[in-house]
Design an enzyme around this catalytic site. Structure first.
Site, PDB file in Angstrom:
ATOM      1  CG  ASN A  17      -1.982   1.033   1.268  1.00 39.19           C
ATOM      2  OD1 ASN A  17      -1.601   2.285   1.162  1.00 39.19           O
ATOM      3  ND2 ASN A  17      -3.125   0.972   1.825  1.00 39.19           N
ATOM      4  CE  LYS A  20      -1.746  -0.139   5.769  1.00 42.12           C
ATOM      5  NZ  LYS A  20      -2.385  -1.199   6.072  1.00 42.12           N
ATOM      6  CG  ASP A  76      -4.113  -5.991   9.408  1.00 42.53           C
ATOM      7  OD1 ASP A  76      -3.999  -6.199   8.218  1.00 42.53           O
ATOM      8  OD2 ASP A  76      -5.076  -6.164  10.124  1.00 42.53           O
ATOM      9  CG  ASP A 162      -6.852   8.658   6.040  1.00 40.02           C
ATOM     10  OD1 ASP A 162      -7.410   7.884   6.753  1.00 40.02           O
ATOM     11  OD2 ASP A 162      -6.139   9.102   5.635  1.00 40.02           O
ATOM     12  CE  LYS A 182      -4.054   9.396   8.645  1.00 40.78           C
ATOM     13  NZ  LYS A 182      -3.921   8.560   7.437  1.00 40.78           N
TER      14      LYS A 182
END
Length: 205
Positions: A17, A20, A76, A162, A182
């Site tokens: 990802n 991520k 995860d 998000d 964030k």
């Protein structure tokens, strides 16, 4: 909780990802080590057949660590809705389908919530981090942040779910917030603070 101080010079993020990978790389930047990813190294994704976020995080970190013979950090994470009995939960990524279409996933949540009588729209993000070494030693922790579902989606600065998540006490979605802000309040940040105490004591967040 098992503890081991991280003294290595390389770390593989067990993820494909890109959002991520980017976020975790930014969080680990102060370590001044070489950060790779399973995506960069062409390591396949394992079958995630755990029943919890922590189980799936460990599956990923141990798989990638064995494949690369390097320490590996996995994440995860997912979003859970009280009105939907905790769904999508550990299946958050699967709700986006094979093409990882999170617009589709967010629409699925919206459609499901429309069928609930007097929904609360209460939800929370959970992140489990698992750091695994080639010898099998691992440290796995979790963090959560609570909030409300927002529709329509707003903001393009985040990834995944998000744009539909507003943390409690805030007026913007994660998708509208700057990455720096964030990072300071997210579920991932909370999990990292726990991991830091056990593995990265010199990493200030």
């Amino acid at each position: 909780m098992k503890k081991r101080i991280f003294n290595e010079t390389k770390l593989v993020i067990a993820s494909h990802n890109k959002g991520k990978i980017r976020e975790i790389t930014q969080l680990l930047k102060p370590l001044n080590i070489e950060i790779l990813s399973a995506y960069d190294l062409g390591v396949d994704e394992p079958i995630e057949n755990g029943n919890t976020f922590e189980e799936n995080a460990l599956i990923k970190s141990s798989f990638v660590s064995k494949k690369t013979n390097l320490p590996s950090l996995s994440d995860d994470s997912g979003i859970c809705f009280l009105d939907l009995g905790g769904e999508p939960g550990i299946y958050s990524a699967r709700w986006a389908g094979q093409n990882k279409d999170f617009k589709l996933a967010m629409s699925k949540i919206y459609e499901n919530l429309k069928n609930i009588q007097n929904p609360t729209y209460s939800c929370y993000f959970t992140c489990s981090l698992s750091l695994c070494w080639p010898d099998g030693h691992h440290v796995t922790v979790s963090g959560s942040v609570y909030g409300k579902f927002a529709w329509p989606p707003k903001g393009k600065k985040g990834f995944g779910y998000d744009p539909v998540f507003i943390p409690l006490g805030k007026k913007q979605t994660f998708g509208q917030m700057s990455p720096e802000y964030k990072h300071r309040i997210s579920h991932r940040h909370k999990a990292f603070k726990k991991l830091n105490k056990l593995c990265f004591p010199n990493l200030i967040m």
